[in-house]
Design a protein around this motif. Structure first.
Motif, PDB file in Angstrom:
ATOM      1  N   GLN A  53       0.818  -1.207   0.000  1.00  0.00           N
ATOM      2  CA  GLN A  53       0.000   0.000   0.000  1.00  0.00           C
ATOM      3  C   GLN A  53       0.855   1.262   0.000  1.00  0.00           C
ATOM      4  O   GLN A  53       0.341   2.368  -0.218  1.00  0.00           O
ATOM      5  N   ASP A  54       2.151   1.120   0.245  1.00  0.00           N
ATOM      6  CA  ASP A  54       3.078   2.250   0.294  1.00  0.00           C
ATOM      7  C   ASP A  54       3.624   2.501  -1.109  1.00  0.00           C
ATOM      8  O   ASP A  54       4.333   1.670  -1.671  1.00  0.00           O
ATOM      9  N   ARG A  55       3.312   3.657  -1.669  1.00  0.00           N
ATOM     10  CA  ARG A  55       3.748   3.975  -3.040  1.00  0.00           C
ATOM     11  C   ARG A  55       5.269   3.994  -3.159  1.00  0.00           C
ATOM     12  O   ARG A  55       5.828   3.598  -4.180  1.00  0.00           O
ATOM     13  N   GLU A  56       5.945   4.485  -2.106  1.00  0.00           N
ATOM     14  CA  GLU A  56       7.408   4.537  -2.138  1.00  0.00           C
ATOM     15  C   GLU A  56       8.001   3.132  -2.162  1.00  0.00           C
ATOM     16  O   GLU A  56       9.034   2.892  -2.789  1.00  0.00           O
ATOM     17  N   ALA A  57       7.352   2.209  -1.476  1.00  0.00           N
ATOM     18  CA  ALA A  57       7.815   0.823  -1.481  1.00  0.00           C
ATOM     19  C   ALA A  57       7.684   0.217  -2.873  1.00  0.00           C
ATOM     20  O   ALA A  57       8.592  -0.476  -3.346  1.00  0.00           O
ATOM     21  N   ILE A  58       6.574   0.468  -3.519  1.00  0.00           N
ATOM     22  CA  ILE A  58       6.357  -0.060  -4.870  1.00  0.00           C
ATOM     23  C   ILE A  58       7.411   0.491  -5.832  1.00  0.00           C
ATOM     24  O   ILE A  58       7.983  -0.251  -6.652  1.00  0.00           O
ATOM     25  N   THR A  59       7.710   1.782  -5.725  1.00  0.00           N
ATOM     26  CA  THR A  59       8.724   2.396  -6.582  1.00  0.00           C
ATOM     27  C   THR A  59      10.080   1.740  -6.373  1.00  0.00           C
ATOM     28  O   THR A  59      10.796   1.416  -7.330  1.00  0.00           O
ATOM     29  N   ALA A  60      10.439   1.513  -5.104  1.00  0.00           N
ATOM     30  CA  ALA A  60      11.725   0.885  -4.784  1.00  0.00           C
ATOM     31  C   ALA A  60      11.767  -0.559  -5.265  1.00  0.00           C
ATOM     32  O   ALA A  60      12.784  -1.018  -5.807  1.00  0.00           O
ATOM     33  N   ALA A  61      10.675  -1.282  -5.091  1.00  0.00           N
ATOM     34  CA  ALA A  61      10.629  -2.693  -5.503  1.00  0.00           C
ATOM     35  C   ALA A  61      10.717  -2.826  -7.020  1.00  0.00           C
ATOM     36  O   ALA A  61      11.347  -3.762  -7.534  1.00  0.00           O
ATOM     37  N   LYS A  62      10.101  -1.911  -7.740  1.00  0.00           N
ATOM     38  CA  LYS A  62      10.181  -1.954  -9.205  1.00  0.00           C
ATOM     39  C   LYS A  62      11.626  -1.834  -9.673  1.00  0.00           C
ATOM     40  O   LYS A  62      12.054  -2.518 -10.611  1.00  0.00           O
ATOM     41  N   GLU A  63      12.386  -0.991  -9.002  1.00  0.00           N
ATOM     42  CA  GLU A  63      13.802  -0.835  -9.357  1.00  0.00           C
ATOM     43  C   GLU A  63      14.581  -2.093  -9.007  1.00  0.00           C
ATOM     44  O   GLU A  63      15.395  -2.569  -9.799  1.00  0.00           O
ATOM     45  N   ARG A  64      14.320  -2.645  -7.831  1.00  0.00           N
ATOM     46  CA  ARG A  64      15.066  -3.828  -7.394  1.00  0.00           C
ATOM     47  C   ARG A  64      14.740  -5.045  -8.248  1.00  0.00           C
ATOM     48  O   ARG A  64      15.585  -5.910  -8.469  1.00  0.00           O
ATOM     49  N   LEU A  65      13.502  -5.119  -8.741  1.00  0.00           N
ATOM     50  CA  LEU A  65      13.053  -6.287  -9.494  1.00  0.00           C
ATOM     51  C   LEU A  65      12.998  -6.026 -11.003  1.00  0.00           C
ATOM     52  O   LEU A  65      12.296  -6.715 -11.736  1.00  0.00           O
ATOM     53  N   LYS A  66      13.759  -5.026 -11.446  1.00  0.00           N
ATOM     54  CA  LYS A  66      13.678  -4.616 -12.860  1.00  0.00           C
ATOM     55  C   LYS A  66      14.123  -5.710 -13.830  1.00  0.00           C
ATOM     56  O   LYS A  66      13.758  -5.689 -15.005  1.00  0.00           O
ATOM     57  N   ASP A  67      14.913  -6.668 -13.354  1.00  0.00           N
ATOM     58  CA  ASP A  67      15.360  -7.758 -14.238  1.00  0.00           C
ATOM     59  C   ASP A  67      14.338  -8.891 -14.323  1.00  0.00           C
ATOM     60  O   ASP A  67      14.557  -9.876 -15.038  1.00  0.00           O
ATOM     61  N   PHE A  68      13.265  -8.762 -13.583  1.00  0.00           N
ATOM     62  CA  PHE A  68      12.191  -9.761 -13.604  1.00  0.00           C
ATOM     63  C   PHE A  68      10.916  -9.077 -14.112  1.00  0.00           C
ATOM     64  O   PHE A  68      10.956  -7.931 -14.519  1.00  0.00           O
ATOM     65  N   SER A  69       9.825  -9.791 -14.100  1.00  0.00           N
ATOM     66  CA  SER A  69       8.592  -9.167 -14.622  1.00  0.00           C
ATOM     67  C   SER A  69       7.393  -9.462 -13.718  1.00  0.00           C
ATOM     68  O   SER A  69       6.404 -10.042 -14.175  1.00  0.00           O
TER      69      SER A  69
END
Length: 306
Positions: A53-69
């Motif tokens: 539910q935390d938008r900042e968490a989603i932004t950070a996770a997208k960067e960390r998981l950028k090599d996956f989908s």
């Protein structure tokens, strides 16, 4: 500030999920993406859905998981069923929850979770809705006492609330330091010397603001319903209230016949729906405790659907 969070019981959680390369997995509390990253690494034709539910968490996770989908869902996991159905997912092979507050949320002063720093009295994980300021300044005294006693197990709740009411009659309580000083001034001196007396009150208000226990009950029920046969749910808790809810829910799923003991045969027909992977909760190793003191109160429970 960079969104960082040291994943607790990471190895134990990933092993406990028994990940299949072609399975469908859900991280209900993605945070910085530590657990999700380890799940994603083990998938080939599988699918990962990351909730937070935390938008900042989603932004950070997208960067960390950028090599996956993975699929990212910026919602509370109490909306698990509807959100997955929108993705045309109606059953899954594994679900994990890492409850409580992330290191980032605690260390980011502006989020108002910590009683160690002076910050706006907020505590909203989603950044939306009722804040801690609203609870402290607007709740009736009886309701505030209920929150502190129920969610903080605070035995000095009446005197703390009396101090809060007296203070807010003069000026609104706007910051964490204001609230912390009120708490310290309304508990016995002995308690102040032994440990910081703010922890229980801050925990109680945070739980109230984010509806944490209500959300957990919904998430456990809906999550277990969504599991395929052989699917697993892994839940990490950080305080006794959360752990009690998880323990009781898992016990119910593992309970079979409920006929009276003197009945010669079962007439209820009830069968266990799940089986505990570990009879007792898993806790942090000495090595992890040394590296991450915040893992001290963590308990991991895992259940498999029959």
């Amino acid at each position: 500030m960079e969104f960082s969070h040291k994943s607790v019981l990471l190895k134990e959680t990933i092993e406990g999920l028994n990940i299949r390369p072609d399975g469908i997995y859900v991280d209900c509390t993605t945070g910085g993406g530590g657990h999700s990253f380890e799940i994603a690494k083990r998938l080939k034709n599988g699918r990962l859905i990351c909730f937070d539910q935390d938008r900042e968490a989603i932004t950070a996770a997208k960067e960390r998981l950028k090599d996956f989908s993975p699929d990212f869902v910026n919602r509370n996991y109490s909306e698990l069923k509807n959100s997955l159905s929108e993705l045309e997912i109606f059953s899954v092979d594994g679900i994990m929850m890492d409850l409580g507050v992330s290191s980032y949320q605690l260390d980011n002063r502006q989020r108002g979770f910590s009683y160690h720093d002076d910050a706006p009295l907020d505590m909203r994980m989603s950044g939306e809705g009722e804040s801690a300021r609203d609870v402290v300044n607007e709740y009736e005294p009886k309701e505030l006492i209920r929150v502190l006693q129920l969610y903080g197990e605070e035995k000095f709740a009446p005197s703390i609330v009396k101090g809060i009411v007296k203070a807010r009659e003069q000026v609104p309580i706007e910051t964490t330091s204001q609230l912390a000083e009120i708490i310290k001034s309304n508990v016995p001196a002995k308690v102040r010397k032994e440990k910081n007396p703010c922890r229980k009150t801050f925990q109680a208000i945070r739980i109230e603001v984010n509806r944490e226990l209500e959300v957990l009950e919904i998430g456990l029920k809906d999550g277990f319903d969504l599991l395929n046969k052989g699917g697993r749910m892994a839940v990490i808790t950080f305080h006794s209230l959360e752990d009690r809810i998880v323990k009781n829910a898992f016990r119910e799923y593992c309970t079979g016949c409920i006929c009276p003991p003197d009945f010669p045969v079962c007439v209820c027909g009830r069968k266990p729906r799940g089986e505990l992977v570990n009879k007792k909760p898993i806790t942090a190793s000495e090595e992890e405790l040394a590296e991450n003191p915040r893992s001290r109160s963590a308990k991991l429970r895992i259940i498999e659907k029959l």
